[in-house]
Design an enzyme around this catalytic site. Structure first.
Site, PDB file in Angstrom:
ATOM      1  N   SER A  78       2.623 -29.674   1.154  1.00 56.61           N
ATOM      2  CA  SER A  78       2.943 -30.621   2.218  1.00 56.61           C
ATOM      3  C   SER A  78       3.891 -29.993   3.221  1.00 56.61           C
ATOM      4  O   SER A  78       4.790 -29.247   2.865  1.00 56.61           O
ATOM      5  CB  SER A  78       3.588 -31.894   1.650  1.00 56.61           C
ATOM      6  OG  SER A  78       3.916 -32.780   2.707  1.00 56.61           O
ATOM      7  N   ARG A  86      -4.378 -49.215   8.924  1.00 53.49           N
ATOM      8  CA  ARG A  86      -5.099 -48.204   9.703  1.00 53.49           C
ATOM      9  C   ARG A  86      -6.559 -48.600   9.876  1.00 53.49           C
ATOM     10  O   ARG A  86      -7.149 -48.419  10.950  1.00 53.49           O
ATOM     11  CB  ARG A  86      -4.990 -46.833   9.032  1.00 53.49           C
ATOM     12  CG  ARG A  86      -3.589 -46.264   9.038  1.00 53.49           C
ATOM     13  CD  ARG A  86      -3.597 -44.778   8.703  1.00 53.49           C
ATOM     14  NE  ARG A  86      -2.241 -44.256   8.533  1.00 53.49           N
ATOM     15  CZ  ARG A  86      -1.950 -42.968   8.421  1.00 53.49           C
ATOM     16  NH1 ARG A  86      -2.921 -42.065   8.466  1.00 53.49           N
ATOM     17  NH2 ARG A  86      -0.706 -42.569   8.260  1.00 53.49           N
ATOM     18  N   LYS A 116      -7.365 -39.170   6.704  1.00 54.00           N
ATOM     19  CA  LYS A 116      -8.215 -38.146   6.097  1.00 54.00           C
ATOM     20  C   LYS A 116      -8.594 -38.459   4.658  1.00 54.00           C
ATOM     21  O   LYS A 116      -9.318 -37.705   4.036  1.00 54.00           O
ATOM     22  CB  LYS A 116      -7.512 -36.791   6.174  1.00 54.00           C
ATOM     23  CG  LYS A 116      -7.397 -36.255   7.598  1.00 54.00           C
ATOM     24  CD  LYS A 116      -6.860 -34.840   7.619  1.00 54.00           C
ATOM     25  CE  LYS A 116      -6.853 -34.286   9.033  1.00 54.00           C
ATOM     26  NZ  LYS A 116      -6.326 -32.892   9.086  1.00 54.00           N
ATOM     27  N   LYS A 130       0.700 -34.733  -5.003  1.00 55.11           N
ATOM     28  CA  LYS A 130       0.557 -34.610  -3.551  1.00 55.11           C
ATOM     29  C   LYS A 130      -0.128 -35.847  -2.961  1.00 55.11           C
ATOM     30  O   LYS A 130       0.235 -36.326  -1.887  1.00 55.11           O
ATOM     31  CB  LYS A 130      -0.238 -33.347  -3.204  1.00 55.11           C
ATOM     32  CG  LYS A 130      -0.622 -33.204  -1.725  1.00 55.11           C
ATOM     33  CD  LYS A 130       0.585 -33.246  -0.792  1.00 55.11           C
ATOM     34  CE  LYS A 130       0.301 -32.745   0.605  1.00 55.11           C
ATOM     35  NZ  LYS A 130      -0.966 -33.109   1.218  1.00 55.11           N
ATOM     36  N   ARG A 181      -9.657 -68.186 -16.005  1.00 53.27           N
ATOM     37  CA  ARG A 181     -10.551 -67.184 -16.593  1.00 53.27           C
ATOM     38  C   ARG A 181     -11.078 -67.650 -17.943  1.00 53.27           C
ATOM     39  O   ARG A 181     -12.240 -67.426 -18.286  1.00 53.27           O
ATOM     40  CB  ARG A 181      -9.824 -65.838 -16.743  1.00 53.27           C
ATOM     41  CG  ARG A 181      -9.459 -65.185 -15.432  1.00 53.27           C
ATOM     42  CD  ARG A 181      -8.744 -63.855 -15.661  1.00 53.27           C
ATOM     43  NE  ARG A 181      -9.675 -62.830 -16.115  1.00 53.27           N
ATOM     44  CZ  ARG A 181      -9.603 -62.188 -17.270  1.00 53.27           C
ATOM     45  NH1 ARG A 181      -8.622 -62.488 -18.123  1.00 53.27           N
ATOM     46  NH2 ARG A 181     -10.490 -61.266 -17.594  1.00 53.27           N
ATOM     47  N   GLY A 195      -4.388 -21.859   6.050  1.00 52.80           N
ATOM     48  CA  GLY A 195      -4.545 -20.661   5.241  1.00 52.80           C
ATOM     49  C   GLY A 195      -3.868 -19.452   5.856  1.00 52.80           C
ATOM     50  O   GLY A 195      -3.198 -18.673   5.166  1.00 52.80           O
ATOM     51  N   ARG A 207     -14.812 -16.337   5.864  1.00 48.83           N
ATOM     52  CA  ARG A 207     -16.265 -16.270   6.014  1.00 48.83           C
ATOM     53  C   ARG A 207     -16.649 -15.514   7.292  1.00 48.83           C
ATOM     54  O   ARG A 207     -17.609 -14.769   7.323  1.00 48.83           O
ATOM     55  CB  ARG A 207     -16.841 -17.695   6.040  1.00 48.83           C
ATOM     56  CG  ARG A 207     -18.352 -17.747   6.015  1.00 48.83           C
ATOM     57  CD  ARG A 207     -18.826 -19.179   5.873  1.00 48.83           C
ATOM     58  NE  ARG A 207     -18.297 -20.033   6.927  1.00 48.83           N
ATOM     59  CZ  ARG A 207     -18.596 -21.330   7.057  1.00 48.83           C
ATOM     60  NH1 ARG A 207     -19.382 -21.894   6.167  1.00 48.83           N
ATOM     61  NH2 ARG A 207     -18.093 -22.033   8.046  1.00 48.83           N
ATOM     62  N   HIS A 241       2.412 -38.532  -2.792  1.00 52.47           N
ATOM     63  CA  HIS A 241       3.280 -38.204  -1.655  1.00 52.47           C
ATOM     64  C   HIS A 241       2.653 -38.712  -0.368  1.00 52.47           C
ATOM     65  O   HIS A 241       3.314 -39.350   0.462  1.00 52.47           O
ATOM     66  CB  HIS A 241       3.482 -36.687  -1.583  1.00 52.47           C
ATOM     67  CG  HIS A 241       4.000 -36.190  -0.263  1.00 52.47           C
ATOM     68  ND1 HIS A 241       3.188 -36.071   0.860  1.00 52.47           N
ATOM     69  CD2 HIS A 241       5.230 -35.774   0.132  1.00 52.47           C
ATOM     70  CE1 HIS A 241       3.896 -35.626   1.875  1.00 52.47           C
ATOM     71  NE2 HIS A 241       5.135 -35.438   1.456  1.00 52.47           N
ATOM     72  N   ASN A 242       1.359 -38.452  -0.181  1.00 57.47           N
ATOM     73  CA  ASN A 242       0.695 -38.876   1.046  1.00 57.47           C
ATOM     74  C   ASN A 242       0.586 -40.389   1.141  1.00 57.47           C
ATOM     75  O   ASN A 242       0.673 -40.960   2.236  1.00 57.47           O
ATOM     76  CB  ASN A 242      -0.695 -38.242   1.137  1.00 57.47           C
ATOM     77  CG  ASN A 242      -0.639 -36.778   1.537  1.00 57.47           C
ATOM     78  OD1 ASN A 242       0.390 -36.126   1.376  1.00 57.47           O
ATOM     79  ND2 ASN A 242      -1.734 -36.255   2.047  1.00 57.47           N
ATOM     80  N   VAL A 264      -9.863 -23.898   1.913  1.00 58.87           N
ATOM     81  CA  VAL A 264     -11.033 -24.336   2.669  1.00 58.87           C
ATOM     82  C   VAL A 264     -11.121 -25.857   2.562  1.00 58.87           C
ATOM     83  O   VAL A 264     -10.364 -26.487   1.817  1.00 58.87           O
ATOM     84  CB  VAL A 264     -12.336 -23.684   2.157  1.00 58.87           C
ATOM     85  CG1 VAL A 264     -12.256 -22.172   2.285  1.00 58.87           C
ATOM     86  CG2 VAL A 264     -12.631 -24.086   0.708  1.00 58.87           C
ATOM     87  N   GLU A 293       3.785 -41.531   2.312  1.00 62.62           N
ATOM     88  CA  GLU A 293       3.844 -41.162   3.735  1.00 62.62           C
ATOM     89  C   GLU A 293       3.150 -42.219   4.597  1.00 62.62           C
ATOM     90  O   GLU A 293       3.669 -42.620   5.646  1.00 62.62           O
ATOM     91  CB  GLU A 293       3.176 -39.802   3.919  1.00 62.62           C
ATOM     92  CG  GLU A 293       3.096 -39.298   5.341  1.00 62.62           C
ATOM     93  CD  GLU A 293       2.283 -38.018   5.415  1.00 62.62           C
ATOM     94  OE1 GLU A 293       1.377 -37.939   6.270  1.00 62.62           O
ATOM     95  OE2 GLU A 293       2.542 -37.102   4.603  1.00 62.62           O
TER      96      GLU A 293
END
Length: 520
Positions: A138, A297, A270, A192, A472, A24, A43, A195-196, A84, A199
């Site tokens: 980004s 990961r 994240k 976005k 099926r 920020g 804050r 995009h990640n 935030v 990435e």
């Protein structure tokens, strides 16, 4: 709007930023450096005072104590950027802001919020006459300060007042801003997110290349640093290849060992990669390479399980495959081509997912323009993106295809574009050799192999899904389609095994005519 206070100049600021942690604060400084007056709120007032004390000479700032003062200081239409933590904290700030704003004001969420939250918030604020804009940003801390890739969604009308500011602070590629309105409600955060996801896959395939070069090729990190530096002069040229060379060249001061050898082999996340994989399932887009990078990961984080596995599970590897290749240069080039091909598939899957999401959510996403936003400022910036942009018809910020459709002339899949089809064809023999060698040597390459399986799945004459549909239908009467006539059908598996149509009506087979070879 609530009663104004008088501790700050009224209407003096062009934009307000609330949430002055590093991202920020850097965005606020970026706006100020480009000539905008920026109102600041946090804050804790200490952060606001610290930013002004340390960077007040970079531009015009207005320090505020409360959100009411922040709103009071803004010119109309008021533009308030929230930076935030995603989730409940964003909702809490919005709840405090809304009573202070007037019709036509703009609330901007520039964090990594989930796109469904953005869609919900946009709809709720629209009922109050406010614009809510979910903005994907980004580039990390440096990008936020010096020029990130910016992906704004929300109401198109809001872009009239907000867009020029965002374009000015964004990264610039050959004179074009890496910023453009991408679509309504949650489209910005969705783009976005994808995009990640790309990435994640990009980083994982680089990691797999490193692992192969070391465990099969016998190249130590310092040697690989030279290899990746050389690769950065090829069609792999990108920010991630560039920093990989730097990481591999780094020596740990405490031990004298390569830094990569003293870092725990456990990769965190994240959530945006996981969201991409989940959304891929939701919209029916096979983003297997991206999903495998997320799973890789997760597997790396199961350290206790991996430790037991090392002592318990057999390897069963081909000892010949484990030996260093006689021609190291050829092996290195094979790995480079496999890396390039796998990277292309990750981008193709990401773009396919965007097209599927546009259909699902009624968005007007232009894939050429979206690719143009990633050419600079963001983590996946690469020379390749300029070619991808051209494959989807170039950048045209005025081109908004009908909701849920592609712009005319755009390929159904990125891999179908002539330049990429040719590139894959040339890389294919090396790609297959590398995956085969990795499997024989017991080196895990989940994205290399998954990307190849995706490619082979696209080009297969027939897939085993026919058998799956038969299964099926057997256990669940889910019906199946036939290749020789229209409609859905079901076989009476627990009965006489005759066929009925989707309505349960027995299928009457045509009687063979005289001379029909089926009579033989």
């Amino acid at each position: 709007m609530t009663e104004q206070t008088t501790t700050v100049p009224v209407g003096a600021a062009d934009i307000g930023v609330t949430g002055l942690a590093v991202m920020g604060a850097n965005l606020a400084r970026n706006f100020a450096r480009h000539g905008y007056t920026v109102a600041l709120h946090n804050r804790s007032r200490a952060r606001t005072d610290q930013l002004v004390a340390e960077h007040g000479d970079e531009g015009a700032f207005v320090a505020t104590e409360t959100l009411a003062e922040l709103v009071q200081s803004l010119a109309v239409p008021r533009r308030v950027l929230i930076m935030v933590k995603a989730g409940a904290p964003v909702d809490a700030v919005i709840d405090q802001l809304v009573p202070l704003l007037d019709e036509g004001d703009i609330v901007i969420d520039a964090g990594n919020s989930h796109y469904e939250d953005t869609r919900r918030r946009e709809a709720a604020l629209a009922e109050k006459g406010l614009h809510f804009v979910g903005v994907g940003v980004s580039g990390g801390e440096e990008g936020a300060l010096h020029g990130p890739a910016i992906m704004p969604g929300g109401p198109e009308k809001s872009y009239e007042a907000l867009g020029p500011m965002l374009e000015k602070i964004s990264a610039q590629f050959e004179g074009e801003p890496c910023c453009a309105w991408v679509g309504t409600d949650g489209a910005g955060h969705y783009v976005k997110m994808v995009h990640n996801g790309i990435e994640y896959a990009d980083m994982q395939v680089i990691g797999e290349a490193y692992d192969l070069l070391r465990r099969v090729g016998g190249l130590e990190p310092a040697e690989q640093a030279e290899v990746f530096t050389a690769w950065n002069q090829t069609d792999l040229a990108s920010y991630l290849i560039e920093i990989t060379a730097e990481v591999l060249a780094q020596v740990d001061a405490a031990t004298g060992r390569p830094l990569v050898d003293v870092i725990v082999d456990e990769a965190g996340q994240k959530g945006t990669g996981r969201w991409t994989a989940i959304s891929g399932l939701d919209v029916g887009s096979p983003v297997a390479a991206i999903a495998e990078s997320v799973f890789a990961r997760s597997l790396s984080s199961q350290r206790a399980v991996r430790e037991v596995a090392r002592e318990t599970l057999a390897a069963g590897v081909d000892e010949e495959a484990q030996r260093a290749p006689q021609d190291t240069d050829t092996f290195v080039e094979d790995v480079r081509q496999a890396l390039f091909a796998s990277k292309l598939v990750a981008y193709a899957q990401g773009m396919d997912m965007l097209a599927a999401a546009a259909e699902e959510y009624g968005w007007s996403l232009d894939l050429g323009t979206i690719a143009s936003l990633w050419r600079d400022g963001c983590i996946i910036r690469a020379d390749l993106l300029d070619v991808i942009m051209q494959a989807f018809g170039g950048r045209d910020t005025s081109r908004h295809p009908a909701p849920g459709t592609r712009a005319p002339g755009q390929p159904l899949n990125l891999l179908f574009a002539p330049e990429f089809a040719q590139a894959i064809a040339e890389a294919l023999p090396a790609w297959r050799r590398v995956v085969g060698t990795a499997v024989a040597a017991g080196v895990p390459v989940p994205v290399f192999s998954s990307a190849l399986a995706y490619y082979d799945g696209l080009r297969a004459d027939r897939l085993p899904a026919a058998l799956v549909q038969g299964q099926r239908d057997y256990f669940g009467a889910h019906t199946y389609l036939r290749v020789d006539r229209e409609g859905s059908f079901h076989t009476l598996w627990s009965g006489d095994r005759t066929e009925v149509d989707g309505e349960g009506v027995p299928v009457v087979m045509p009687q063979p005519t005289e001379g029909d070879p089926t009579q033989d």
